[in-house]
Design a protein around this motif. Sequence first.
Motif, PDB file in Angstrom:
ATOM      1  N   PHE A 176       0.812  -1.205   0.000  1.00 61.28           N
ATOM      2  CA  PHE A 176       0.000   0.000   0.000  1.00 61.28           C
ATOM      3  C   PHE A 176       0.851   1.262   0.000  1.00 61.28           C
ATOM      4  N   GLU A 177       0.539   2.143  -0.924  1.00 61.40           N
ATOM      5  CA  GLU A 177       1.083   3.487  -0.936  1.00 61.40           C
ATOM      6  C   GLU A 177      -0.088   4.447  -0.772  1.00 61.40           C
ATOM      7  N   PRO A 178      -0.028   5.388   0.171  1.00 63.99           N
ATOM      8  CA  PRO A 178      -1.173   6.276   0.405  1.00 63.99           C
ATOM      9  C   PRO A 178      -1.468   7.150  -0.799  1.00 63.99           C
ATOM     10  N   TYR A 179      -2.737   7.461  -0.975  1.00 64.15           N
ATOM     11  CA  TYR A 179      -3.119   8.379  -2.036  1.00 64.15           C
ATOM     12  C   TYR A 179      -2.651   9.791  -1.702  1.00 64.15           C
ATOM     13  N   LYS A 180      -2.203  10.488  -2.730  1.00 67.09           N
ATOM     14  CA  LYS A 180      -1.791  11.875  -2.533  1.00 67.09           C
ATOM     15  C   LYS A 180      -2.992  12.730  -2.137  1.00 67.09           C
ATOM     16  N   LYS A 181      -4.128  12.455  -2.738  1.00 70.55           N
ATOM     17  CA  LYS A 181      -5.348  13.198  -2.446  1.00 70.55           C
ATOM     18  C   LYS A 181      -6.539  12.271  -2.631  1.00 70.55           C
ATOM     19  N   ALA A 182      -7.503  12.362  -1.721  1.00 70.94           N
ATOM     20  CA  ALA A 182      -8.728  11.572  -1.826  1.00 70.94           C
ATOM     21  C   ALA A 182      -9.922  12.488  -1.596  1.00 70.94           C
ATOM     22  N   VAL A 183     -10.917  12.377  -2.477  1.00 66.74           N
ATOM     23  CA  VAL A 183     -12.081  13.267  -2.458  1.00 66.74           C
ATOM     24  C   VAL A 183     -13.347  12.429  -2.569  1.00 66.74           C
ATOM     25  N   ILE A 184     -14.371  12.775  -1.792  1.00 64.49           N
ATOM     26  CA  ILE A 184     -15.661  12.114  -1.927  1.00 64.49           C
ATOM     27  C   ILE A 184     -16.734  13.159  -2.222  1.00 64.49           C
ATOM     28  N   LEU A 185     -17.573  12.855  -3.204  1.00 64.16           N
ATOM     29  CA  LEU A 185     -18.682  13.726  -3.594  1.00 64.16           C
ATOM     30  C   LEU A 185     -19.992  13.024  -3.280  1.00 64.16           C
ATOM     31  N   GLY A 186     -20.844  13.667  -2.495  1.00 63.04           N
ATOM     32  CA  GLY A 186     -22.149  13.119  -2.173  1.00 63.04           C
ATOM     33  C   GLY A 186     -23.219  13.690  -3.095  1.00 63.04           C
ATOM     34  N   MET A 246       1.876   9.337  -6.619  1.00 61.44           N
ATOM     35  CA  MET A 246       1.063  10.487  -7.020  1.00 61.44           C
ATOM     36  C   MET A 246      -0.407  10.112  -7.220  1.00 61.44           C
ATOM     37  N   ALA A 247      -0.805   8.904  -6.819  1.00 62.36           N
ATOM     38  CA  ALA A 247      -2.156   8.433  -7.084  1.00 62.36           C
ATOM     39  C   ALA A 247      -3.182   9.258  -6.321  1.00 62.36           C
ATOM     40  N   THR A 248      -4.328   9.475  -6.964  1.00 61.54           N
ATOM     41  CA  THR A 248      -5.438  10.179  -6.326  1.00 61.54           C
ATOM     42  C   THR A 248      -6.672   9.285  -6.392  1.00 61.54           C
ATOM     43  N   LEU A 249      -7.607   9.534  -5.495  1.00 66.47           N
ATOM     44  CA  LEU A 249      -8.821   8.726  -5.399  1.00 66.47           C
ATOM     45  C   LEU A 249     -10.037   9.636  -5.400  1.00 66.47           C
ATOM     46  N   PHE A 250     -11.005   9.291  -6.251  1.00 67.85           N
ATOM     47  CA  PHE A 250     -12.259  10.037  -6.326  1.00 67.85           C
ATOM     48  C   PHE A 250     -13.403   9.081  -6.015  1.00 67.85           C
ATOM     49  N   VAL A 251     -14.242   9.459  -5.049  1.00 65.79           N
ATOM     50  CA  VAL A 251     -15.365   8.627  -4.624  1.00 65.79           C
ATOM     51  C   VAL A 251     -16.659   9.397  -4.849  1.00 65.79           C
ATOM     52  N   ILE A 252     -17.651   8.728  -5.419  1.00 60.98           N
ATOM     53  CA  ILE A 252     -19.000   9.293  -5.536  1.00 60.98           C
ATOM     54  C   ILE A 252     -19.938   8.454  -4.689  1.00 60.98           C
ATOM     55  N   VAL A 291     -11.272   5.453  -9.121  1.00 55.65           N
ATOM     56  CA  VAL A 291     -12.648   5.884  -8.897  1.00 55.65           C
ATOM     57  C   VAL A 291     -13.421   4.771  -8.178  1.00 55.65           C
ATOM     58  N   LEU A 292     -14.107   5.167  -7.120  1.00 53.30           N
ATOM     59  CA  LEU A 292     -14.981   4.272  -6.376  1.00 53.30           C
ATOM     60  C   LEU A 292     -16.385   4.869  -6.373  1.00 53.30           C
ATOM     61  N   ILE A 293     -17.378   4.046  -6.732  1.00 49.75           N
ATOM     62  CA  ILE A 293     -18.768   4.479  -6.752  1.00 49.75           C
ATOM     63  C   ILE A 293     -19.527   3.739  -5.654  1.00 49.75           C
ATOM     64  N   LEU A 294     -20.184   4.489  -4.782  1.00 49.29           N
ATOM     65  CA  LEU A 294     -21.034   3.939  -3.732  1.00 49.29           C
ATOM     66  C   LEU A 294     -22.479   4.316  -4.054  1.00 49.29           C
TER      67      LEU A 294
END
Length: 340
Positions: free
Chosen positions: A23-33, A100-106, A146-149
């Motif tokens: 595991f390498e931590p994400y540089k930035k992680a964002v969640i949009l509701g 440099m990985a980033t994560l986007f969650v919806i 990208v993760l979709i919930l």
Amino acid sequence: MSKRRQPSPSHPTTHHGDPERSFEPYKKAVILGLRWSNDDLDLVKPQAALLETFRIQCGFETASLVIPSTSSEEALNAISQTILELRQKYDMDRECTCHMATLFVIHYIGHGVSETEWEFDICGTRRPDAVRIPWSSIYIGMKSDVLILIDTSYSGNFLQPCHSLQRILQNNDHHAEYLFSTGNEISDQNGPTYDKNNNFTTRLTDLLYSVSPTPVTVAQLHEALCTQANDPSTKLRYTPQYMDCYKPSIIIQHVEKNDYIWKIENTTRKAQIPTGRALISVCILGNTVHGQVKEWQASLSTMDSDVTIEGVFNLQGYSLCLLSMPISLWNSFLHPGYNS
């Protein structure tokens, strides 16, 4: 028998086993509701609690959009504009690398409708004239993970049974990892399965609190949620589902932000989350002979020691083999013929 897909060695996450190893931590992680302005289930509180959990427990940046219900065009434009602004603000178009990985969650919570096996629409109310938009029309188009919930009180065309949401998503999207549920608010003899106070979102919120500060994959979260749903005392009358995106499962990690520096905590601690097993039936042409089952078990053990042959039954012209394995391991297999 399915062949296990090998993850990309350059990807910063892993699918099964100990996520701490690579595991390498994400540089930035964002969640949009996302939820609707004409939401008739009053779902603002469960979504707000989940976003706050991601912010406090996991260090995510959070954003929310109340989707306008005036027209389909305005609804889709509002979602597209919000996603575009987040892509630009948090630099989500950078190529994914380990450092440099980033994560986007919806996270979407609200009604869902299907009238064909190819399309899934979202809307704010069950009214037949309610504004709705196809989920497939929401364009994300970023290079981040990208993760979709999705937490939906799902139905068919409000008159007929719904189509499989898992099959619809498999037909439309292979670029995001999905964790979702489809409860139904229409009452049967036991009442509605969808409860805004005890739904997929509230269960996920509680689970993220319980596993913090342990690194955990989305596949492991699904395994824990399934295990909880199978317990009658939880009164959750539907099973959350999972769909991968041909990548190793995304890892959610508790972080602390001190003086603008991301600090990973307890990266070697094991995840203490509920675990469960899937029972898989496999039909094999021909009948087994003496010693063949032991050979199968030995072969399976070399692939993964958690796969067990529970029984083999010789029938007319074929053998029925029952296998058990952790749910998170089953999620890492290619299984196009499986429908939950």
